[in-house]
Design a protein around this motif. Structure first.
Motif, PDB file in Angstrom:
ATOM      1  N   THR A  91       0.786  -1.089  -0.009  1.00 18.00           N
ATOM      2  CA  THR A  91       0.334   0.172   0.093  1.00 18.00           C
ATOM      3  C   THR A  91       0.889   1.154   0.042  1.00 18.00           C
ATOM      4  OG1 THR A  91      -1.872   1.252   1.089  1.00 18.00           O
ATOM      5  CG2 THR A  91      -0.341   0.254   2.496  1.00 18.00           C
ATOM      6  N   SER A  92       0.339   2.330  -0.745  1.00 18.37           N
ATOM      7  CA  SER A  92       1.142   3.684  -0.816  1.00 18.37           C
ATOM      8  C   SER A  92       0.530   4.564   0.148  1.00 18.37           C
ATOM      9  CB  SER A  92       0.997   3.893  -2.146  1.00 18.37           C
ATOM     10  OG  SER A  92      -0.225   4.304  -2.495  1.00 18.37           O
ATOM     11  N   ASP A  93      -0.487   4.163   0.968  1.00 17.57           N
ATOM     12  CA  ASP A  93      -1.097   5.071   2.060  1.00 17.57           C
ATOM     13  C   ASP A  93      -0.302   4.723   3.373  1.00 17.57           C
ATOM     14  OD1 ASP A  93      -3.354   5.122   4.151  1.00 17.57           O
ATOM     15  OD2 ASP A  93      -3.947   6.580   2.527  1.00 17.57           O
ATOM     16  N   ARG A  94      -0.044   6.015   3.952  1.00 18.24           N
ATOM     17  CA  ARG A  94       0.800   5.920   5.117  1.00 18.24           C
ATOM     18  C   ARG A  94       0.197   5.631   6.454  1.00 18.24           C
ATOM     19  NH1 ARG A  94       5.997   7.809   7.102  1.00 18.24           N
ATOM     20  NH2 ARG A  94       6.020   7.025   9.441  1.00 18.24           N
ATOM     21  N   LYS A  95      -1.024   6.060   6.470  1.00 21.36           N
ATOM     22  CA  LYS A  95      -1.872   5.419   7.697  1.00 21.36           C
ATOM     23  C   LYS A  95      -2.155   4.007   7.586  1.00 21.36           C
ATOM     24  CE  LYS A  95      -6.120   6.518   9.959  1.00 21.36           C
ATOM     25  NZ  LYS A  95      -7.487   7.478  10.016  1.00 21.36           N
ATOM     26  N   ALA A  96      -2.655   3.299   6.120  1.00 22.00           N
ATOM     27  CA  ALA A  96      -2.938   2.202   6.090  1.00 22.00           C
ATOM     28  C   ALA A  96      -1.455   1.273   6.409  1.00 22.00           C
ATOM     29  CB  ALA A  96      -3.430   1.609   4.973  1.00 22.00           C
ATOM     30  N   ALA A  97      -0.388   1.801   5.748  1.00 22.87           N
ATOM     31  CA  ALA A  97       0.748   1.000   6.050  1.00 22.87           C
ATOM     32  C   ALA A  97       1.111   0.905   7.517  1.00 22.87           C
ATOM     33  CB  ALA A  97       1.872   1.700   5.213  1.00 22.87           C
ATOM     34  N   GLU A  98       0.841   2.171   8.265  1.00 24.49           N
ATOM     35  CA  GLU A  98       1.090   1.789   9.774  1.00 24.49           C
ATOM     36  C   GLU A  98       0.387   1.003  10.390  1.00 24.49           C
ATOM     37  OE1 GLU A  98       2.593   2.674  13.214  1.00 24.49           O
ATOM     38  OE2 GLU A  98       3.514   3.636  11.465  1.00 24.49           O
ATOM     39  N   GLU A  99      -0.907   0.748  10.035  1.00 25.31           N
ATOM     40  CA  GLU A  99      -1.825  -0.107  10.771  1.00 25.31           C
ATOM     41  C   GLU A  99      -1.048  -1.667  10.486  1.00 25.31           C
ATOM     42  OE1 GLU A  99      -5.687   0.343   9.262  1.00 25.31           O
ATOM     43  OE2 GLU A  99      -5.992   2.244  10.363  1.00 25.31           O
ATOM     44  N   ILE A 100      -0.862  -1.682   9.122  1.00 25.69           N
ATOM     45  CA  ILE A 100      -0.090  -3.138   8.906  1.00 25.69           C
ATOM     46  C   ILE A 100       1.038  -3.413   9.633  1.00 25.69           C
ATOM     47  CG2 ILE A 100       0.800  -4.355   6.811  1.00 25.69           C
ATOM     48  CD1 ILE A 100      -1.028  -2.921   5.150  1.00 25.69           C
ATOM     49  N   ARG A 101       1.908  -2.125   9.830  1.00 27.55           N
ATOM     50  CA  ARG A 101       3.105  -2.408  10.356  1.00 27.55           C
ATOM     51  C   ARG A 101       2.834  -2.830  11.975  1.00 27.55           C
ATOM     52  NH1 ARG A 101       5.631  -0.779  14.454  1.00 27.55           N
ATOM     53  NH2 ARG A 101       3.787   0.989  14.954  1.00 27.55           N
ATOM     54  N   ALA A 102       2.057  -2.127  12.897  1.00 29.65           N
ATOM     55  CA  ALA A 102       1.516  -2.764  14.134  1.00 29.65           C
ATOM     56  C   ALA A 102       0.861  -4.131  13.957  1.00 29.65           C
ATOM     57  CB  ALA A 102       0.496  -1.560  14.720  1.00 29.65           C
ATOM     58  N   ILE A 103       0.217  -4.369  13.322  1.00 29.75           N
ATOM     59  CA  ILE A 103      -0.362  -5.754  13.310  1.00 29.75           C
ATOM     60  C   ILE A 103       0.715  -6.776  13.125  1.00 29.75           C
ATOM     61  CG2 ILE A 103      -1.960  -7.408  12.068  1.00 29.75           C
ATOM     62  CD1 ILE A 103      -3.960  -4.899  11.565  1.00 29.75           C
ATOM     63  N   ARG A 104       1.681  -6.518  11.986  1.00 29.30           N
ATOM     64  CA  ARG A 104       2.542  -7.502  11.713  1.00 29.30           C
ATOM     65  C   ARG A 104       3.446  -7.687  12.800  1.00 29.30           C
ATOM     66  NH1 ARG A 104       4.026 -11.948   9.506  1.00 29.30           N
ATOM     67  NH2 ARG A 104       5.781 -12.220   8.031  1.00 29.30           N
ATOM     68  N   GLU A 105       3.799  -6.532  13.430  1.00 29.51           N
ATOM     69  CA  GLU A 105       4.737  -6.477  14.813  1.00 29.51           C
ATOM     70  C   GLU A 105       4.174  -7.334  15.758  1.00 29.51           C
ATOM     71  OE1 GLU A 105       6.368  -3.031  17.369  1.00 29.51           O
ATOM     72  OE2 GLU A 105       7.412  -2.828  15.487  1.00 29.51           O
ATOM     73  N   ALA A 106       2.970  -7.119  16.000  1.00 26.50           N
ATOM     74  CA  ALA A 106       2.547  -8.118  17.027  1.00 26.50           C
ATOM     75  C   ALA A 106       2.368  -9.294  16.703  1.00 26.50           C
ATOM     76  CB  ALA A 106       1.158  -7.307  17.547  1.00 26.50           C
ATOM     77  N   GLU A 107       2.225  -9.690  15.658  1.00 23.92           N
ATOM     78  CA  GLU A 107       1.926 -10.879  15.038  1.00 23.92           C
ATOM     79  C   GLU A 107       3.321 -11.817  15.159  1.00 23.92           C
ATOM     80  OE1 GLU A 107       1.912 -12.843  10.873  1.00 23.92           O
ATOM     81  OE2 GLU A 107      -0.147 -12.091  11.106  1.00 23.92           O
TER      82      GLU A 107
END
Length: 355
Positions: free
Chosen positions: A31-47
């Protein structure tokens, strides 16, 4: 260090970069959307953190395992409804109780054989695949116990009675079943494009084992199929054209609707046929048993029978070798001799010194 978002030269997407408990991460968020990318980062890090602490089975889902299973050539025929029901469940959360509940939910009134084929076997295959990848522990799954399969077959004379008693639209189908050993679903959904009357050959493209199977056609089957008035679409139909008293001709009947198992569509016509023939307890699938029994009696070739019938194991066809043992009558006769009396009835004495 925690994951961070980075841009890569020439890519519109944000990338995840960093290390979680020794695991190096460098992957696209797509994704090129910064806000969406930040959500993905948080979920992936927790996973990844959870996975590093509790293992793959706590975070890997059944859907992930199923996808990996199919990518390596696994059979996915019955997985769609299973994925819809438990696809998002972690592998660690899928055990005997969950599989039993799944079977009850998806197939509440199904027979044990259907439950095993549609639920327990595909779920077990995916879990065993996941275990090989060390995503979960090797599963131990109890399956519904299936009753011993019966073998019901008729003689050639009884088969002729059934054929003659069949309704006009059913008669070619009955001849075909006795001649090919086809499963009822394979026959009902057969298309003319898979039949070659000149070469006397038929191909079943979709079988229970999901492997196409070709079978030579007996002249009796070729003759029966040649009487059908059409040469396109479904071979067997609900009715054949008939001429009415007013001279009008009824149209060719519709194809049989596709159902799991395939046999219910001819229930009424079949019941009328066996009643008129005076033969009890004979189902459409028993034509397959009859064909296999006849084939073994005539050829004594289990390998050929296994290939033509589409069985995957010799154990499945060995039962037909035990159904009718009339060919062994001669060997039984030799036990007592031709007259039934060997001439004396003494006691076998032990050798000198034997106890």
């Amino acid at each position: 260090m925690p994951l961070t978002l980075k841009r890569r030269h020439g890519s519109p997407y944000w990338y995840l970069r960093g290390t979680i408990r020794g695991l190096v991460v460098d992957e696209s968020t797509r994704t090129s959307d910064r806000k969406a990318a930040e959500e993905i980062r948080a979920i992936r890090e927790a996973e990844l953190l959870k996975r590093s602490v509790h293992g793959d089975s706590a975070t890997r889902t059944f859907a992930e395992a199923a996808l990996s299973y199919m990518e390596t050539g696994g059979e996915g025929t019955h997985l769609a409804p299973i994925l819809k029901a438990i696809g998002l469940k972690p592998l660690a959360a899928i055990g005997q109780a969950e599989i039993d509940a799944l079977a009850k939910k998806l197939k509440p009134s199904a027979a044990p054989s259907t439950l095993n084929r549609h639920i327990y076997t595909p779920v077990a295959a995916v879990l065993h695949h996941a275990a090989r990848k060390r995503w979960c522990e090797k599963p131990v799954i109890a399956r519904p116990k299936e009753p011993k399969g019966r073998i019901r077959w008729v003689t050639h004379e009884e088969a002729e009675r059934l054929i003659q008693a069949a309704a006009p639209h059913l008669r070619p189908l009955v001849v075909f079943l006795f001649s090919t050993g086809a499963r009822i679903s394979e026959a009902l959904y057969l298309d003319w494009r898979d039949v070659d009357l000149e070469r006397a050959h038929v191909v079943f493209p979709k079988t229970k084992n999901n492997e196409p199977r070709g079978v030579p056609l007996h002249p009796r089957a070729v003759a029966a199929l040649s009487t059908l008035p059409h040469r396109d679409g479904a071979v067997f139909r609900r009715s054949l054209p008939t001429t009415l008293a007013n001279g009008r001709t009824t149209p060719l009947g519709d194809p049989y609707e596709i159902r799991e198992g395939g046999g219910g569509q001819i229930k009424t016509a079949w019941a009328g046929m066996i009643r008129r023939a005076g033969i009890d307890d004979f189902s459409p699938h028993d034509c397959r048993h009859t064909w296999a029994t006849w084939h073994y009696q005539a050829n004594r070739d289990l390998t050929a029978l296994m290939e033509l019938g589409g069985w995957k194991s010799a154990a499945m066809v060995m039962r037909y070798a035990h159904v009718n043992t009339s060919h062994l009558a001669g060997s039984i006769g030799e036990i007592w001799g031709k007259s039934g009396d060997r001439g004396h009835s003494g006691t076998i004495k032990p050798k000198h010194g034997a106890a």
